[in-house]
Design an enzyme around this catalytic site. Structure first.
Site, PDB file in Angstrom:
ATOM      1  N   ARG A 166      -0.555  -8.742  13.328  1.00  0.00           N
ATOM      2  CA  ARG A 166      -1.164  -7.749  12.425  1.00  0.00           C
ATOM      3  C   ARG A 166      -1.977  -8.441  11.335  1.00  0.00           C
ATOM      4  O   ARG A 166      -3.039  -7.974  10.936  1.00  0.00           O
ATOM      5  CB  ARG A 166      -0.077  -6.855  11.805  1.00  0.00           C
ATOM      6  CG  ARG A 166       0.450  -5.819  12.784  1.00  0.00           C
ATOM      7  CD  ARG A 166       1.784  -5.252  12.368  1.00  0.00           C
ATOM      8  NE  ARG A 166       1.767  -4.596  11.093  1.00  0.00           N
ATOM      9  CZ  ARG A 166       2.848  -4.441  10.318  1.00  0.00           C
ATOM     10  NH1 ARG A 166       4.022  -4.886  10.718  1.00  0.00           N
ATOM     11  NH2 ARG A 166       2.754  -3.835   9.168  1.00  0.00           N
ATOM     12  N   ARG A 175      -9.987   0.832   8.470  1.00  0.00           N
ATOM     13  CA  ARG A 175      -9.530  -0.517   8.815  1.00  0.00           C
ATOM     14  C   ARG A 175     -10.603  -1.298   9.548  1.00  0.00           C
ATOM     15  O   ARG A 175     -10.379  -2.456   9.893  1.00  0.00           O
ATOM     16  CB  ARG A 175      -8.317  -0.400   9.732  1.00  0.00           C
ATOM     17  CG  ARG A 175      -7.001  -0.645   9.024  1.00  0.00           C
ATOM     18  CD  ARG A 175      -5.922  -0.385  10.038  1.00  0.00           C
ATOM     19  NE  ARG A 175      -4.738  -1.101   9.779  1.00  0.00           N
ATOM     20  CZ  ARG A 175      -3.670  -0.567   9.176  1.00  0.00           C
ATOM     21  NH1 ARG A 175      -3.705   0.660   8.727  1.00  0.00           N
ATOM     22  NH2 ARG A 175      -2.591  -1.283   9.017  1.00  0.00           N
ATOM     23  N   LYS A 195       0.838  -1.217   0.000  1.00  0.00           N
ATOM     24  CA  LYS A 195       0.000   0.000   0.000  1.00  0.00           C
ATOM     25  C   LYS A 195       0.865   1.256   0.000  1.00  0.00           C
ATOM     26  O   LYS A 195       0.637   2.186  -0.767  1.00  0.00           O
ATOM     27  CB  LYS A 195      -0.927   0.030   1.231  1.00  0.00           C
ATOM     28  CG  LYS A 195      -1.877  -1.154   1.318  1.00  0.00           C
ATOM     29  CD  LYS A 195      -2.825  -1.033   2.485  1.00  0.00           C
ATOM     30  CE  LYS A 195      -2.164  -1.021   3.847  1.00  0.00           C
ATOM     31  NZ  LYS A 195      -1.470  -2.270   4.200  1.00  0.00           N
TER      32      LYS A 195
HETATM   33  P1  AP5 Z   1       4.844  -1.525   1.913  1.00  0.00           P
HETATM   34  O1  AP5 Z   1       4.544  -0.741   0.690  1.00  0.00           O
HETATM   35  O2  AP5 Z   1       5.536  -0.849   3.039  1.00  0.00           O
HETATM   36  O3  AP5 Z   1       3.500  -2.252   2.415  1.00  0.00           O
HETATM   37  P2  AP5 Z   1       2.250  -1.673   3.211  1.00  0.00           P
HETATM   38  O4  AP5 Z   1       1.027  -2.369   2.676  1.00  0.00           O
HETATM   39  O5  AP5 Z   1       2.245  -0.189   3.208  1.00  0.00           O
HETATM   40  O6  AP5 Z   1       2.604  -2.265   4.634  1.00  0.00           O
HETATM   41  P3  AP5 Z   1       2.432  -1.651   6.091  1.00  0.00           P
HETATM   42  O7  AP5 Z   1       3.030  -2.691   7.003  1.00  0.00           O
HETATM   43  O8  AP5 Z   1       2.950  -0.257   6.199  1.00  0.00           O
HETATM   44  O9  AP5 Z   1       0.907  -1.665   6.274  1.00  0.00           O
HETATM   45  P4  AP5 Z   1       0.180  -1.718   7.556  1.00  0.00           P
HETATM   46  O10 AP5 Z   1      -1.184  -1.497   7.044  1.00  0.00           O
HETATM   47  O11 AP5 Z   1       0.305  -2.934   8.403  1.00  0.00           O
HETATM   48  O12 AP5 Z   1       0.892  -0.628   8.484  1.00  0.00           O
HETATM   49  P5  AP5 Z   1       0.550   0.891   8.766  1.00  0.00           P
HETATM   50  O13 AP5 Z   1       1.808   1.623   8.744  1.00  0.00           O
HETATM   51  O14 AP5 Z   1      -0.578   1.344   7.909  1.00  0.00           O
HETATM   52  O15 AP5 Z   1       5.667  -2.825   1.458  1.00  0.00           O
HETATM   53  C1  AP5 Z   1       6.142  -3.762   2.401  1.00  0.00           C
HETATM   54  C2  AP5 Z   1       7.503  -4.328   1.911  1.00  0.00           C
HETATM   55  O16 AP5 Z   1       7.296  -5.062   0.715  1.00  0.00           O
HETATM   56  C3  AP5 Z   1       8.547  -3.241   1.546  1.00  0.00           C
HETATM   57  O17 AP5 Z   1       9.815  -3.699   1.892  1.00  0.00           O
HETATM   58  C4  AP5 Z   1       8.416  -3.093   0.016  1.00  0.00           C
HETATM   59  O18 AP5 Z   1       9.635  -2.680  -0.568  1.00  0.00           O
HETATM   60  C5  AP5 Z   1       8.027  -4.497  -0.385  1.00  0.00           C
HETATM   61  N1  AP5 Z   1       7.123  -4.537  -1.535  1.00  0.00           N
HETATM   62  C6  AP5 Z   1       6.045  -3.734  -1.768  1.00  0.00           C
HETATM   63  N2  AP5 Z   1       5.420  -4.099  -2.904  1.00  0.00           N
HETATM   64  C7  AP5 Z   1       6.122  -5.159  -3.396  1.00  0.00           C
HETATM   65  C8  AP5 Z   1       5.957  -5.981  -4.550  1.00  0.00           C
HETATM   66  N3  AP5 Z   1       4.949  -5.793  -5.401  1.00  0.00           N
HETATM   67  N4  AP5 Z   1       6.860  -6.980  -4.735  1.00  0.00           N
HETATM   68  C9  AP5 Z   1       7.899  -7.192  -3.852  1.00  0.00           C
HETATM   69  N5  AP5 Z   1       8.102  -6.433  -2.761  1.00  0.00           N
HETATM   70  C10 AP5 Z   1       7.211  -5.429  -2.527  1.00  0.00           C
HETATM   71  O19 AP5 Z   1      -0.022   0.815  10.257  1.00  0.00           O
HETATM   72  C11 AP5 Z   1       0.811   0.496  11.342  1.00  0.00           C
HETATM   73  C12 AP5 Z   1      -0.043   0.353  12.593  1.00  0.00           C
HETATM   74  O20 AP5 Z   1      -0.710   1.612  12.872  1.00  0.00           O
HETATM   75  C13 AP5 Z   1      -1.172  -0.676  12.518  1.00  0.00           C
HETATM   76  O21 AP5 Z   1      -0.703  -1.990  12.790  1.00  0.00           O
HETATM   77  C14 AP5 Z   1      -2.132  -0.147  13.588  1.00  0.00           C
HETATM   78  O22 AP5 Z   1      -1.698  -0.484  14.860  1.00  0.00           O
HETATM   79  C15 AP5 Z   1      -2.024   1.368  13.416  1.00  0.00           C
HETATM   80  N6  AP5 Z   1      -3.015   1.913  12.482  1.00  0.00           N
HETATM   81  C16 AP5 Z   1      -2.781   2.499  11.264  1.00  0.00           C
HETATM   82  N7  AP5 Z   1      -3.920   2.862  10.688  1.00  0.00           N
HETATM   83  C17 AP5 Z   1      -4.916   2.509  11.554  1.00  0.00           C
HETATM   84  C18 AP5 Z   1      -6.341   2.604  11.492  1.00  0.00           C
HETATM   85  N8  AP5 Z   1      -6.975   3.128  10.426  1.00  0.00           N
HETATM   86  N9  AP5 Z   1      -7.055   2.115  12.525  1.00  0.00           N
HETATM   87  C19 AP5 Z   1      -6.426   1.590  13.619  1.00  0.00           C
HETATM   88  N10 AP5 Z   1      -5.088   1.460  13.739  1.00  0.00           N
HETATM   89  C20 AP5 Z   1      -4.341   1.912  12.698  1.00  0.00           C
END
Ligand code: AP5
Length: 230
Positions: A185, A104, A29
């Site tokens: 997660r 979410r 994402k």
């Molecule tokens: P990346 O692009 O970083 O993936 P992502 O989907 O953004 O992963 P996140 O872990 O950031 O998502 P998340 O939803 O768990 O965390 P968030 O920060 O939102 O890619 C991941 C890896 O894969 C990278 O190394 C990249 O290079 C690689 N990659 C990407 N695409 C690829 C491909 N096609 N092929 C190969 N490699 C690839 O949230 C963190 C925490 O915040 C949550 O756990 C929660 O506690 C809290 N939080 C955030 N939003 C909310 C909400 N709305 N409600 C409640 N709690 C929330």
């Protein structure tokens, strides 16, 4: 006559666009959102990034969110909603926005539905990635502390270990990418976020994409789809 080729995206000044990127942790994402937000000139709003910023500044929101994030749980809805709606009030959101990691839960989606501008084209793009790949990607992810560029130790590492190629900032591993937290997660995603797929499918605004493909291929498919809906 000299034809000047614009580097601006093909989007009229009046056009507006609300995008949601949905998908499990590590599905790409953030990677895709950065490129799409640049292409369509809309702000990339990641609730995860907003929380990390609050935590690094030790604000009251950051303090309330920290324990949940470190345990791989969702931050309670009321904390998320205040922070998100506050961000959506900024003038840069008038022409649209790209939401990454929000909503979410169905309760968050309901609240967004009441708040959003119904005249703005609204697309929910879901990245499908299998669980095994998620765990592998998350365990290799590295992020620049300064500019937020996302790397992967296994697939796309920075040229100099620990140093961002773009800005020279420190590249680090997120605390919540520890294997046991990633598994939590994922569990939380399946229990609380996945129901949004059906929720938005019923509203006929959701399209799924195969996020297991290389990042450039995923980006091209997303972009083509959005262009066709502007
Ligand atoms: P990346 O692009 O970083 O993936 P992502 O989907 O953004 O992963 P996140 O872990 O950031 O998502 P998340 O939803 O768990 O965390 P968030 O920060 O939102 O890619 C991941 C890896 O894969 C990278 O190394 C990249 O290079 C690689 N990659 C990407 N695409 C690829 C491909 N096609 N092929 C190969 N490699 C690839 O949230 C963190 C925490 O915040 C949550 O756990 C929660 O506690 C809290 N939080 C955030 N939003 C909310 C909400 N709305 N409600 C409640 N709690 C929330």
């Amino acid at each position: 006559m000299i034809m000047l080729q614009s580097t601006k995206p093909i989007i009229s000044p009046q056009a507006a666009l609300a995008l949601i990127l949905l998908g499990p942790p590590g599905s790409g994402k953030g990677t895709q959102s950065k490129r799409l937000a640049h292409a369509y000139q809309v702000p990339h709003i990641s609730t995860g990034d907003l929380f990390r910023e609050h935590m690094s500044k030790e604000t009251s929101i950051g303090m309330r969110a920290k324990a949940f994030i470190q345990a791989g749980k969702l931050v309670p809805d009321e904390v998320v909603m205040d922070m998100l709606f506050d961000r959506l009030e900024h003038p840069d959101c008038l022409r649209g926005y790209l939401l990454d990691g929000f909503p979410r839960t169905v309760a968050q989606a309901d609240q967004l539905g009441k708040k959003r501008d119904l005249k703005m084209p609204f697309l929910v793009l879901c990245l499908d990635v299998v669980d095994d790949v998620i765990v592998q990607r998350a365990s290799g992810r590295l992020v620049c502390k300064q500019c937020g560029v996302i790397y992967n130790r296994d697939f796309s590492p920075p040229v100099h270990p620990g140093v961002c190629d773009k800005c020279g900032g420190e590249v680090y591993r997120r605390h919540d990418d520890a294997p046991e937290v990633v598994l939590e997660r994922l569990k939380v995603y399946h229990e609380q976020t996945r129901p949004l797929i059906e929720y938005y499918r019923k509203q006929e605004v959701l399209t799924s994409f195969d996020g297991n493909q290389p990042p450039d291929v995923v980006y091209s498919e997303l972009k083509r789809y959005i262009d066709n809906h502007l």
